[in-house]
Scaffold this motif. Structure first.
Motif, mmCIF file in Angstrom:
data_model
loop_
_atom_site.group_PDB
_atom_site.id
_atom_site.type_symbol
_atom_site.label_atom_id
_atom_site.label_comp_id
_atom_site.label_asym_id
_atom_site.label_seq_id
_atom_site.Cartn_x
_atom_site.Cartn_y
_atom_site.Cartn_z
ATOM 1 N N LEU A 29 9.894 11.894 -4.206
ATOM 2 C CA LEU A 29 9.515 11.201 -3.357
ATOM 3 C C LEU A 29 7.970 10.492 -3.409
ATOM 4 O O LEU A 29 7.348 9.631 -2.789
ATOM 5 C CB LEU A 29 9.263 11.999 -1.665
ATOM 6 N N GLN A 30 7.225 11.063 -4.503
ATOM 7 C CA GLN A 30 5.898 10.640 -4.786
ATOM 8 C C GLN A 30 5.973 9.221 -5.248
ATOM 9 O O GLN A 30 4.931 8.720 -4.616
ATOM 10 C CB GLN A 30 5.296 11.398 -5.878
ATOM 11 N N LEU A 31 6.814 8.759 -5.902
ATOM 12 C CA LEU A 31 6.778 7.489 -6.445
ATOM 13 C C LEU A 31 7.285 6.609 -5.390
ATOM 14 O O LEU A 31 6.587 5.280 -5.299
ATOM 15 C CB LEU A 31 7.739 7.288 -7.807
ATOM 16 N N LEU A 32 8.096 6.984 -4.473
ATOM 17 C CA LEU A 32 8.252 6.015 -3.363
ATOM 18 C C LEU A 32 7.359 5.841 -2.167
ATOM 19 O O LEU A 32 7.165 5.127 -2.009
ATOM 20 C CB LEU A 32 9.772 6.764 -2.352
ATOM 21 N N LEU A 39 2.354 -1.326 -1.564
ATOM 22 C CA LEU A 39 3.077 -2.856 -1.012
ATOM 23 C C LEU A 39 2.221 -3.036 0.272
ATOM 24 O O LEU A 39 2.072 -4.013 0.527
ATOM 25 C CB LEU A 39 4.570 -2.572 -0.552
ATOM 26 N N VAL A 40 2.078 -1.941 1.004
ATOM 27 C CA VAL A 40 1.689 -2.117 2.565
ATOM 28 C C VAL A 40 0.181 -2.480 2.225
ATOM 29 O O VAL A 40 -0.478 -3.399 3.029
ATOM 30 C CB VAL A 40 1.693 -0.964 3.448
ATOM 31 N N TYR A 41 -0.740 -1.948 1.444
ATOM 32 C CA TYR A 41 -1.991 -2.406 1.212
ATOM 33 C C TYR A 41 -2.191 -3.753 0.876
ATOM 34 O O TYR A 41 -3.193 -4.441 1.221
ATOM 35 C CB TYR A 41 -2.727 -1.316 -0.067
ATOM 36 N N ASP A 90 -4.433 9.623 -4.922
ATOM 37 C CA ASP A 90 -4.234 10.987 -4.860
ATOM 38 C C ASP A 90 -2.840 11.155 -4.592
ATOM 39 O O ASP A 90 -2.173 12.449 -4.840
ATOM 40 C CB ASP A 90 -5.020 11.629 -3.456
ATOM 41 N N VAL A 91 -1.917 10.340 -4.261
ATOM 42 C CA VAL A 91 -0.248 10.527 -4.129
ATOM 43 C C VAL A 91 0.193 10.978 -5.379
ATOM 44 O O VAL A 91 1.115 11.713 -5.550
ATOM 45 C CB VAL A 91 0.365 9.310 -3.614
ATOM 46 N N LEU A 92 -0.337 10.022 -6.448
ATOM 47 C CA LEU A 92 0.396 10.503 -7.968
ATOM 48 C C LEU A 92 -0.449 11.403 -8.791
ATOM 49 O O LEU A 92 0.050 12.046 -9.640
ATOM 50 C CB LEU A 92 0.061 9.069 -8.511
#
Length: 315
Positions: A29-32, A39-41, A90-92
């Motif tokens: 789920l990290q990449l998603l 995209l939102v940013y 931080d997500v990746l």
């Protein structure tokens, strides 16, 4: 897990960095999550720059409400940029550290932008009040100098409030508790992980939050009560609809922003104890800034017309 140093020969320590725990996700789920947030940013920044461009390039939008809207878009570009780039990294990354100085800097600018937006939305409500309730005096009252002073006042209030809050929060000791169960440095997690007495910092934060939230909120409510009574006196239904349409986009943005931030910042230490705190924070740091430009473009005929004109001319 963090660095410490000895102070004055005593057994006191000072944390050198924090670990932002963020959102626990699986590797799949990290990449998603990263792709969605990126995209939102990018969309949020693009939308706000687009509104600034349209307002600057269209003479029909050279009036106070669009001057304030342009400033709101400028503010929101910085508002999301102080949170989302670090969140994306931080997500990746496995290394979710943020230095103490970096944390305080992020907190300072974020609180500045939040407080400035509260006051700016109240200023925009006052502008709508003058436009609808005192239309003949509107050009005289909302002149360019006064509008510029209102914007300067919004930023001064935001910067001053943030400086006072930070001066108390930065003094707190964080000892060996360096993990923040959040995705950015906010007031509530820092108050909760402090190992020193944070009662004074909480009191100062509460008083300032009361002033920065309740005074603008009362201004918005009072403005719209006056607007409602004035609009109801308009004899034609078409006139009433036109008057309400000039306020609908601003009122929607006010409801979205105030409702998602009000409970978090009215009592930050208590709010942190709820698991939903991070999800509520996502609403006002990610979702609302994305929706605001869309609301102004979709619900405002003048902005839609100016946008079509801008792109038609460019083509």
């Amino acid at each position: 897990s963090s660095f410490f140093y000895r102070m004055g020969g005593r057994n006191e320590t000072k944390v050198m960095y924090f670990i932002l725990l963020g959102f626990p996700t699986t590797a799949e789920l990290q990449l998603l999550l990263f792709s969605t947030l990126l995209l939102v940013y990018l969309l949020t920044v693009l939308e706000n720059f687009l509104i600034i461009l349209i307002i600057r390039n269209n003479r029909s939008l050279q009036n106070p409400i669009y001057f304030f809207l342009g400033n709101l878009s400028f503010l929101e570009v910085w508002y999301v940029s102080v949170i989302e780039p670090k969140m994306l990294v931080d997500v990746l990354s496995h290394d979710k550290r943020i230095s103490f100085q970096g944390c305080m800097t992020q907190l300072y600018f974020f609180v500045t932008f939040v407080c400035t937006e509260y006051i700016l939305l109240a200023v925009m409500a006052y502008d709508r009040f003058v436009a609808i309730c005192k239309p003949l005096r509107y050009p005289l009252i909302m002149n360019h100098k006064f509008c510029a002073q209102l914007i300067a006042g919004c930023w001064m209030c935001g910067l001053t409030t943030s400086s006072i809050k930070l001066s108390f929060i930065a003094r707190l000791s964080y000892c060996d508790v360096d993990k923040i169960n959040h995705y950015f440095c906010d007031i509530s997690p820092l108050l909760n992980i402090s190992c020193s007495d944070s009662s004074l910092a909480e009191l100062v934060d509460f008083i300032l939050a009361l002033m920065v939230i309740m005074v603008p909120l009362c201004t918005v409510v009072a403005s719209y009560i006056c607007i409602m009574f004035t609009v109801l006196k308009i004899p034609s239904s078409q006139g009433r609809q036109k008057a309400f349409s000039t306020c609908s986009s601003h009122l929607t943005v006010v409801i979205l922003f105030y409702s998602t931030t009000l409970f978090t910042y009215a009592h930050p230490k208590l709010m942190y104890t709820y698991r939903a705190n991070k999800l509520v924070s996502v609403l006002y740091t990610v979702v609302v800034p994305l929706l605001n430009p869309l609301i102004y473009c979709l619900r405002n005929k003048e902005v839609r017309f100016a946008m079509r004109k801008t792109f038609t001319c460019r083509r």
